[in-house]
Design an enzyme around this catalytic site. Structure first.
Site, PDB file in Angstrom:
ATOM      1  CE  LYS A 197      -3.757  -1.982   2.354  1.00  0.00           C
ATOM      2  NZ  LYS A 197      -4.507  -2.569   3.610  1.00  0.00           N
ATOM      3  CD  GLN A 218      -4.160  -4.234   6.216  1.00  0.00           C
ATOM      4  OE1 GLN A 218      -3.823  -3.297   6.343  1.00  0.00           O
ATOM      5  NE2 GLN A 218      -4.522  -5.704   5.974  1.00  0.00           N
ATOM      6  CG  ASP A 237      -9.767  -0.603   5.547  1.00  0.00           C
ATOM      7  OD1 ASP A 237      -9.351  -1.108   4.035  1.00  0.00           O
ATOM      8  OD2 ASP A 237      -9.176  -0.390   6.642  1.00  0.00           O
TER       9      ASP A 237
END
Ligand code: GUN
Length: 294
Positions: A52, A96, A119
């Site tokens: 990422k 994450q 997200d």
């Protein structure tokens, strides 16, 4: 059979974003900034985060990794999130997953400022998604939709079978495929671990989304001729022939399923790359929502 090539589509998305960032910089503006929080040393999470960040750099985004130890107390992580929420030059926050056992994942997700939740996991953003309002769509389902759009896959009136009901993939993709939208309008069936007659249900699928996380779960006798198959699985399996010691495998047995399909995504090189591209798009959108760009 045609391959839905994540490399080609994600590159197109990134090229577009790269141009947009160059334009911002020409105007003397700062670039969008993604902050990624990584707790512990989960190998897969390390790889995802590295990828990422690398992609952010490629297109000119600013990025930060906040690394925290595996045994960190929940209140320390909460403090970190609050700080990122308040930091004006940070546009997107990504924590994450999975998080270590001592941390309540939901509590953390609920703390992220919904306007920075790239997200798309905060309940406010989930609620907007359900109501068809503009929001951050979780990156994997968003990436799948971008792929369907790129290849102009006709979805209207089709029967889509989604295998998996997670908040991160199964549930949001079922909502997106069902909504009134040029690449939606499907009749959607969502299957899960308690579903019975899974094979018979899958055989009805014009479109099958496999989001189970079990290698080889979807076999050729579950797929009807000319179906579109989207493989969301990215499981690491031990492979001594690889320098890394593992290879990445999907939920679908590609060799026997692919010949039956009209379109199929490979693993690797399919949905995984689209997830990152979609995350970058969400970060750019978070930036533009928060800043005057002209
Ligand atoms: N872990 C696996 N996939 C994801 C994702 O899309 N977002 C986050 N935050 N964690 C993940």
């Amino acid at each position: 059979m045609h391959i839905l090539d994540g490399k080609v589509v994600s590159q197109a998305v990134k090229d577009d974003l790269k141009q947009k960032v160059a334009f911002l910089k020409e105007k003397g503006k700062r670039a969008p900034h993604l902050a990624a929080v990584l707790v512990g040393h989960n190998g897969a999470s390390e790889t995802y985060i590295a990828s990422k960040i690398k992609n952010c750099e490629e297109i000119g985004f600013a990025s930060s990794i906040i690394r925290l130890e595996e045994d960190i107390a929940e209140f320390e992580l909460i403090k970190t999130i609050k700080k990122l929420n308040e930091e004006d030059t940070i546009d997107g926050i990504l924590v994450q997953l999975p998080l270590p056992k001592q941390i309540n994942e939901q509590r953390i997700i609920h703390l992220i400022d919904p306007t920075k939740d790239v997200d798309g996991l905060h309940p406010i953003n989930t609620g907007k998604l359900v109501q068809g309002l503009p929001t951050f769509i979780p990156a994997t389902p968003y990436g799948i939709m971008l792929m369907l759009e790129h290849y102009n896959i006709q979805t209207s009136g089709k029967h889509a079978i989604v295998i998996g009901r997670s908040n991160i993939v199964g549930r949001p993709i079922s909502i997106l495929l069902n909504q009134s939208h040029p690449f939606g309008n499907c009749t959607v069936t969502v299957c899960h671990s308690k579903s019975i007659n899974l094979k018979e249900i899958c055989l009805q699928g014009d479109i099958v989304i496999a989001a189970v996380g079990i290698p080889g779960y979807v076999k050729a006798d579950m797929i009807k001729e000319n179906a579109v198959v989207i493989d969301v699985g990215i499981t690491r399996v031990k492979d001594d022939s690889k320098k890394s010691g593992f290879s990445i495998v999907g939920d679908v047995i590609f060799e026997t399923v692919a010949p039956k399909c009209s379109f199929i995504t490979p693993v690797p090189g399919g949905v995984g790359l689209m997830t990152i591209a979609a995350l970058l798009k969400n970060t750019y959108n978070a930036y533009t929502n928060r800043n005057e760009i002209l």
